[in-house]
Design a protein around this motif. Structure first.
Motif, PDB file in Angstrom:
ATOM      1  N   PHE A  32     -23.588  18.613  13.541  1.00  0.00           N
ATOM      2  CA  PHE A  32     -24.136  17.889  12.624  1.00  0.00           C
ATOM      3  C   PHE A  32     -23.523  18.128  11.175  1.00  0.00           C
ATOM      4  N   TRP A  33     -22.761  19.174  10.963  1.00  0.00           N
ATOM      5  CA  TRP A  33     -22.314  19.287   9.571  1.00  0.00           C
ATOM      6  C   TRP A  33     -20.929  20.118   9.587  1.00  0.00           C
ATOM      7  N   TYR A  34     -20.003  19.502   9.042  1.00  0.00           N
ATOM      8  CA  TYR A  34     -18.619  19.990   9.153  1.00  0.00           C
ATOM      9  C   TYR A  34     -18.331  20.633   7.685  1.00  0.00           C
ATOM     10  N   ALA A  35     -17.920  22.030   7.784  1.00  0.00           N
ATOM     11  CA  ALA A  35     -17.281  22.360   6.324  1.00  0.00           C
ATOM     12  C   ALA A  35     -15.991  23.457   6.770  1.00  0.00           C
ATOM     13  N   GLN A  36     -15.012  23.222   5.946  1.00  0.00           N
ATOM     14  CA  GLN A  36     -13.932  23.738   5.813  1.00  0.00           C
ATOM     15  C   GLN A  36     -14.055  25.142   5.338  1.00  0.00           C
ATOM     16  N   THR A  37     -13.298  26.081   5.889  1.00  0.00           N
ATOM     17  CA  THR A  37     -13.682  27.648   5.299  1.00  0.00           C
ATOM     18  C   THR A  37     -13.467  27.421   3.822  1.00  0.00           C
ATOM     19  N   SER A  38     -12.402  26.945   3.329  1.00  0.00           N
ATOM     20  CA  SER A  38     -12.327  27.035   1.921  1.00  0.00           C
ATOM     21  C   SER A  38     -13.397  26.533   1.055  1.00  0.00           C
ATOM     22  N   GLN A  39     -14.058  25.481   1.681  1.00  0.00           N
ATOM     23  CA  GLN A  39     -15.329  24.855   1.101  1.00  0.00           C
ATOM     24  C   GLN A  39     -16.377  25.990   1.140  1.00  0.00           C
ATOM     25  N   ILE A  40     -16.522  26.637   2.277  1.00  0.00           N
ATOM     26  CA  ILE A  40     -17.619  27.696   2.464  1.00  0.00           C
ATOM     27  C   ILE A  40     -17.206  28.736   1.355  1.00  0.00           C
ATOM     28  N   TYR A  41     -16.197  29.278   1.154  1.00  0.00           N
ATOM     29  CA  TYR A  41     -15.891  30.258   0.146  1.00  0.00           C
ATOM     30  C   TYR A  41     -16.061  29.904  -1.302  1.00  0.00           C
ATOM     31  N   LYS A  42     -15.754  28.785  -1.478  1.00  0.00           N
ATOM     32  CA  LYS A  42     -15.789  28.019  -3.092  1.00  0.00           C
ATOM     33  C   LYS A  42     -17.528  27.931  -3.294  1.00  0.00           C
ATOM     34  N   GLU A  43     -18.315  27.453  -2.106  1.00  0.00           N
ATOM     35  CA  GLU A  43     -19.671  27.348  -2.532  1.00  0.00           C
ATOM     36  C   GLU A  43     -20.539  28.613  -2.580  1.00  0.00           C
ATOM     37  N   LEU A  44     -19.837  29.726  -1.805  1.00  0.00           N
ATOM     38  CA  LEU A  44     -20.522  30.956  -2.046  1.00  0.00           C
ATOM     39  C   LEU A  44     -20.333  31.643  -3.525  1.00  0.00           C
TER      40      LEU A  44
END
Length: 184
Positions: A32-44
């Motif tokens: 139900f929710w897709y996130a790329q690894t790079s997006q996760i680290y950027k959001e962190l």
């Protein structure tokens, strides 16, 4: 769901490394929710800037050091604010690239449209298969975060996902039947 709230929700369960957060997005949350690894680290990094999360560096001798993230009190307040919000306007906006293709499908051959729908049915079936495997892992996920009672809510999201993809298959088969009627 903004990515930040998904990350805050996971960190509310337990402290995690970026890798562990990424794994959850690629397994339990993926349907139900897709996130790329790079997006996760950027959001962190953004969450740390807003002081919604903190980070501890764990030094390891035989491996690279790792960062373990935790939710802060300010982050919990943001998560609670978001969870309590009842305005669904943003959630009701729907984007579906497949429907855009079907909308303009009169520009291509009927057989091409049927092949697209058949491929979609196959991919939906594969998602259902993976979700059925994940349903059996809910207990493991619950143990891994050390909290009880989560499986009830996770089960609701899994049921939604299963019903969604089952309905997508039903709709795609209906479309194929309608296309077959047109070429008779």
């Amino acid at each position: 769901m903004p990515l930040r709230h998904g990350i805050l929700g996971l960190l509310n369960y337990k402290d995690m490394t970026g890798y562990e957060i990424d794994r959850h997005f690629k397994s339990a949350i993926a349907f139900f929710w897709y996130a790329q690894t790079s997006q996760i680290y950027k959001e962190l990094a953004t969450l740390m800037k807003y002081e919604f999360v903190g980070c501890e560096i764990v030094y390891q001798e035989d491996k690279p050091n790792k960062k373990v993230f935790h939710i802060t009190d300010k982050g919990r307040l943001e998560l609670d604010r978001w969870l309590s919000k009842t305005d669904l306007t943003d959630m009701m906006k729907y984007k579906n690239p497949l429907l855009v293709k079907i909308f303009f499908a009169s520009e291509i051959d009927v057989d091409q449209t049927m092949r697209l729908l058949e491929k979609y049915i196959k991919e939906c079936s594969e998602v259902i298969e993976r979700m059925n495997e994940d349903v059996n892992k809910i207990g493991e996920y619950e143990k891994s975060i050390g909290r009880e009672n989560e499986s009830f809510y996770w089960g609701m999201t899994m049921t939604y996902g299963l019903m969604y993809y089952q309905n997508e298959i039903k709709w795609a088969n209906w479309c194929i039947d309608k296309l077959k009627e047109r070429i008779k």
